[in-house]
Motif scaffolding. Structure first.
Motif, PDB file in Angstrom:
ATOM      1  N   ASP A 112       0.944  -0.987   0.160  1.00 55.32           N
ATOM      2  CA  ASP A 112       0.015   0.028  -0.141  1.00 55.32           C
ATOM      3  C   ASP A 112       0.964   1.294  -0.027  1.00 55.32           C
ATOM      4  OD1 ASP A 112      -2.194  -1.878   0.024  1.00 55.32           O
ATOM      5  OD2 ASP A 112      -2.437  -1.481   2.284  1.00 55.32           O
ATOM      6  N   SER A 113       2.239   0.990  -0.224  1.00 50.14           N
ATOM      7  CA  SER A 113       3.017   2.035  -0.022  1.00 50.14           C
ATOM      8  C   SER A 113       2.489   3.248  -1.189  1.00 50.14           C
ATOM      9  CB  SER A 113       4.664   1.962  -0.131  1.00 50.14           C
ATOM     10  OG  SER A 113       5.425   2.922  -0.262  1.00 50.14           O
ATOM     11  N   SER A 114       2.731   4.525  -1.043  1.00 49.64           N
ATOM     12  CA  SER A 114       2.286   5.611  -1.766  1.00 49.64           C
ATOM     13  C   SER A 114       3.460   5.847  -2.760  1.00 49.64           C
ATOM     14  CB  SER A 114       1.935   6.851  -1.303  1.00 49.64           C
ATOM     15  OG  SER A 114       3.181   7.245  -0.234  1.00 49.64           O
ATOM     16  N   ASP A 115       4.717   5.298  -2.466  1.00 52.28           N
ATOM     17  CA  ASP A 115       6.015   5.472  -3.103  1.00 52.28           C
ATOM     18  C   ASP A 115       6.796   4.162  -3.237  1.00 52.28           C
ATOM     19  OD1 ASP A 115       7.906   6.435  -4.628  1.00 52.28           O
ATOM     20  OD2 ASP A 115       9.130   7.811  -3.058  1.00 52.28           O
ATOM     21  N   PRO A 116       6.149   3.344  -4.424  1.00 51.45           N
ATOM     22  CA  PRO A 116       6.993   2.005  -4.492  1.00 51.45           C
ATOM     23  C   PRO A 116       8.534   2.308  -5.038  1.00 51.45           C
ATOM     24  CG  PRO A 116       5.341   2.656  -6.409  1.00 51.45           C
ATOM     25  CD  PRO A 116       5.417   3.645  -5.337  1.00 51.45           C
ATOM     26  N   THR A 117       8.899   3.565  -5.444  1.00 53.18           N
ATOM     27  CA  THR A 117      10.399   3.405  -5.618  1.00 53.18           C
ATOM     28  C   THR A 117      11.049   3.866  -4.556  1.00 53.18           C
ATOM     29  OG1 THR A 117      10.041   5.923  -6.471  1.00 53.18           O
ATOM     30  CG2 THR A 117       9.563   4.075  -8.090  1.00 53.18           C
ATOM     31  N   ALA A 118      10.792   4.215  -3.332  1.00 49.65           N
ATOM     32  CA  ALA A 118      11.199   4.513  -2.087  1.00 49.65           C
ATOM     33  C   ALA A 118      12.318   3.660  -1.847  1.00 49.65           C
ATOM     34  CB  ALA A 118      10.407   4.783  -0.932  1.00 49.65           C
ATOM     35  N   THR A 119      13.652   4.055  -1.261  1.00 52.71           N
ATOM     36  CA  THR A 119      14.552   3.282  -1.057  1.00 52.71           C
ATOM     37  C   THR A 119      14.296   2.274   0.319  1.00 52.71           C
ATOM     38  OG1 THR A 119      15.856   4.960   0.334  1.00 52.71           O
ATOM     39  CG2 THR A 119      16.337   4.388  -2.153  1.00 52.71           C
ATOM     40  N   THR A 120      13.558   2.873   1.058  1.00 52.92           N
ATOM     41  CA  THR A 120      13.207   2.399   2.494  1.00 52.92           C
ATOM     42  C   THR A 120      11.769   1.920   2.589  1.00 52.92           C
ATOM     43  OG1 THR A 120      14.934   3.470   3.469  1.00 52.92           O
ATOM     44  CG2 THR A 120      13.330   2.542   4.893  1.00 52.92           C
ATOM     45  N   GLN A 121      11.526   0.583   2.527  1.00 53.09           N
ATOM     46  CA  GLN A 121      10.111  -0.001   2.403  1.00 53.09           C
ATOM     47  C   GLN A 121       9.724  -0.639   3.931  1.00 53.09           C
ATOM     48  OE1 GLN A 121       7.549   0.541   0.243  1.00 53.09           O
ATOM     49  NE2 GLN A 121       8.824   1.693  -0.943  1.00 53.09           N
ATOM     50  N   TRP A 122       8.661  -0.885   4.077  1.00 52.13           N
ATOM     51  CA  TRP A 122       8.285  -1.721   5.380  1.00 52.13           C
ATOM     52  C   TRP A 122       8.625  -3.144   4.792  1.00 52.13           C
ATOM     53  CZ3 TRP A 122       7.327  -0.256   9.988  1.00 52.13           C
ATOM     54  CH2 TRP A 122       6.691   0.838  10.273  1.00 52.13           C
ATOM     55  N   GLY A 123       9.301  -4.007   5.920  1.00 50.62           N
ATOM     56  CA  GLY A 123       9.401  -5.434   5.506  1.00 50.62           C
ATOM     57  C   GLY A 123       9.525  -6.039   6.692  1.00 50.62           C
ATOM     58  N   GLN A 124       9.907  -7.270   6.826  1.00 47.61           N
ATOM     59  CA  GLN A 124      10.019  -8.240   8.006  1.00 47.61           C
ATOM     60  C   GLN A 124      10.735  -9.270   7.592  1.00 47.61           C
ATOM     61  OE1 GLN A 124       6.332  -8.997   9.710  1.00 47.61           O
ATOM     62  NE2 GLN A 124       6.745 -10.149  11.284  1.00 47.61           N
ATOM     63  N   THR A 125      11.707  -9.501   8.296  1.00 47.81           N
ATOM     64  CA  THR A 125      12.839 -10.779   8.284  1.00 47.81           C
ATOM     65  C   THR A 125      12.225 -11.967   9.230  1.00 47.81           C
ATOM     66  OG1 THR A 125      14.543  -9.433   7.646  1.00 47.81           O
ATOM     67  CG2 THR A 125      14.990 -11.665   8.170  1.00 47.81           C
ATOM     68  N   PHE A 126      11.554 -12.926   8.533  1.00 50.02           N
ATOM     69  CA  PHE A 126      11.110 -14.088   9.497  1.00 50.02           C
ATOM     70  C   PHE A 126      12.235 -14.649  10.161  1.00 50.02           C
ATOM     71  CE2 PHE A 126       7.875 -13.370   6.043  1.00 50.02           C
ATOM     72  CZ  PHE A 126       6.659 -13.217   6.951  1.00 50.02           C
ATOM     73  N   GLY A 127      12.138 -15.061  11.489  1.00 52.58           N
ATOM     74  CA  GLY A 127      12.975 -15.627  12.176  1.00 52.58           C
ATOM     75  C   GLY A 127      13.695 -14.631  12.946  1.00 52.58           C
ATOM     76  N   VAL A 166       8.458  -8.933   2.036  1.00 54.04           N
ATOM     77  CA  VAL A 166       7.538 -10.076   2.474  1.00 54.04           C
ATOM     78  C   VAL A 166       6.822 -10.362   0.960  1.00 54.04           C
ATOM     79  CG1 VAL A 166       5.561 -10.921   3.990  1.00 54.04           C
ATOM     80  CG2 VAL A 166       7.360  -9.340   4.838  1.00 54.04           C
ATOM     81  N   TYR A 167       6.662 -11.689   0.797  1.00 54.49           N
ATOM     82  CA  TYR A 167       5.801 -12.228  -0.282  1.00 54.49           C
ATOM     83  C   TYR A 167       4.784 -12.776   0.282  1.00 54.49           C
ATOM     84  CZ  TYR A 167       9.974 -11.219  -3.184  1.00 54.49           C
ATOM     85  OH  TYR A 167      10.827 -10.454  -3.795  1.00 54.49           O
ATOM     86  N   CYS A 168       3.567 -13.009  -0.800  1.00 48.80           N
ATOM     87  CA  CYS A 168       2.649 -13.854  -0.263  1.00 48.80           C
ATOM     88  C   CYS A 168       2.094 -14.602  -1.345  1.00 48.80           C
ATOM     89  CB  CYS A 168       1.296 -12.830   0.221  1.00 48.80           C
ATOM     90  SG  CYS A 168      -0.204 -13.546   0.719  1.00 48.80           S
ATOM     91  N   VAL A 169       1.919 -16.029  -0.936  1.00 50.05           N
ATOM     92  CA  VAL A 169       1.473 -17.139  -1.769  1.00 50.05           C
ATOM     93  C   VAL A 169       0.141 -17.671  -1.285  1.00 50.05           C
ATOM     94  CG1 VAL A 169       1.998 -19.191  -3.102  1.00 50.05           C
ATOM     95  CG2 VAL A 169       3.611 -17.475  -3.065  1.00 50.05           C
ATOM     96  N   GLU A 170      -0.935 -17.348  -1.668  1.00 46.84           N
ATOM     97  CA  GLU A 170      -2.123 -17.959  -1.054  1.00 46.84           C
ATOM     98  C   GLU A 170      -2.277 -17.772   0.225  1.00 46.84           C
ATOM     99  OE1 GLU A 170      -4.384 -19.143  -3.526  1.00 46.84           O
ATOM    100  OE2 GLU A 170      -2.787 -18.242  -4.799  1.00 46.84           O
ATOM    101  N   GLY A 171      -2.105 -16.476   0.843  1.00 42.56           N
ATOM    102  CA  GLY A 171      -2.192 -16.362   2.158  1.00 42.56           C
ATOM    103  C   GLY A 171      -0.911 -16.566   3.049  1.00 42.56           C
ATOM    104  N   TYR A 172       0.072 -17.457   2.467  1.00 44.37           N
ATOM    105  CA  TYR A 172       1.297 -17.836   3.443  1.00 44.37           C
ATOM    106  C   TYR A 172       2.282 -16.641   3.058  1.00 44.37           C
ATOM    107  CZ  TYR A 172       5.312 -20.364   4.851  1.00 44.37           C
ATOM    108  OH  TYR A 172       6.479 -20.840   5.462  1.00 44.37           O
ATOM    109  N   TYR A 173       2.754 -15.824   4.011  1.00 44.03           N
ATOM    110  CA  TYR A 173       3.804 -14.982   3.981  1.00 44.03           C
ATOM    111  C   TYR A 173       5.069 -15.286   4.321  1.00 44.03           C
ATOM    112  CZ  TYR A 173      -0.513 -12.360   4.264  1.00 44.03           C
ATOM    113  OH  TYR A 173      -1.623 -11.878   3.983  1.00 44.03           O
ATOM    114  N   HIS A 174       6.119 -15.064   3.549  1.00 41.43           N
ATOM    115  CA  HIS A 174       7.644 -15.479   3.563  1.00 41.43           C
ATOM    116  C   HIS A 174       8.355 -14.570   2.782  1.00 41.43           C
ATOM    117  CE1 HIS A 174       6.054 -16.455  -0.442  1.00 41.43           C
ATOM    118  NE2 HIS A 174       7.101 -16.675  -0.661  1.00 41.43           N
ATOM    119  N   ASN A 175       9.844 -14.709   3.073  1.00 43.92           N
ATOM    120  CA  ASN A 175      10.982 -13.926   2.412  1.00 43.92           C
ATOM    121  C   ASN A 175      11.533 -14.807   1.309  1.00 43.92           C
ATOM    122  OD1 ASN A 175      11.823 -13.099   5.646  1.00 43.92           O
ATOM    123  ND2 ASN A 175      10.832 -11.639   4.380  1.00 43.92           N
TER     124      ASN A 175
END
Length: 196
Positions: free
Chosen positions: A51-66, A78-87
């Motif tokens: 939902d970021s208003s600036d997809p070219t921004a160098t800093t985005q929200w993310g999350q490293t699992f573990g 974070v990627y999503c495949v059929e409701g499963y979130y992963h890096n």
């Protein structure tokens, strides 16, 4: 489990966008309420980045699992495949699988053997490591499909069937007037083994 605070909110006299909050609904805010599970499983990080208003921004929200228990600026995508979130990176086989069928509502449209194999892996829980099985997934055939099974089929994988003893298939599979023909295998033996 406690989560660190992403932002402090006191009063909002304007409109907020792309803002998620852990807790109960507060009617006077524009925040989206998220559960603790949605913060920890990557759903909020995925939505914040998408939902970021600036997809070219160098800093985005993310999350490293573990490592990260909540979304962080500059965290792993974070990627999503059929409701499963992963890096994974942009070449993630589960995200970019050419066999992934189109979907209409909650129903996968099976138009090729590769689509059918992808769907079987989804239902059986073998699509991606750590991704749970989805034995209640729905599908519809868009054309007749012939599967030739010797020891190895045409794409180098044995036909796994749809459903396993641990995850019996219980979704809707609409043949739509078409057939799936399995050639070169003792179907009755395979079905008997699966029922045990």
């Amino acid at each position: 489990m406690s989560l660190q605070v992403l932002a402090v909110h006191t009063y909002n006299y304007g409109t907020t966008a792309n803002c998620y909050r852990l807790g109960q609904t507060v009617s006077e805010t524009d925040e989206t309420i998220a559960t603790e599970a949605q913060f920890t499983n990557g759903a909020v990080a995925y939505k914040l980045a998408a939902d970021s208003s600036d997809p070219t921004a160098t800093t985005q929200w993310g999350q490293t699992f573990g490592t990260d228990t909540y979304p962080v600026l500059g965290g792993a995508k974070v990627y999503c495949v059929e409701g499963y979130y992963h890096n994974h990176n942009d070449s993630c086989a589960a995200c970019n699988d050419p066999g992934k069928p189109d979907k209409a509502g909650d129903t996968y449209q099976i138009a090729s053997y590769e689509n059918l194999l992808w769907f079987a892996k989804l239902a059986n829980g073998t699509l991606m490591q750590g991704m749970p099985a989805k034995p209640a997934a729905n599908a519809v055939l868009m054309q007749a499909i012939d599967i030739t099974v010797d020891t190895v089929d045409t794409v180098g994988k044995r036909w796994p069937g749809i459903g396993t003893s641990d995850n019996p298939y219980n979704g809707r599979f609409n043949g739509n007037g078409y057939t799936v023909t399995l050639k070169g295998a003792d179907v009755s033996t395979a079905a008997t083994k699966r029922r045990r």
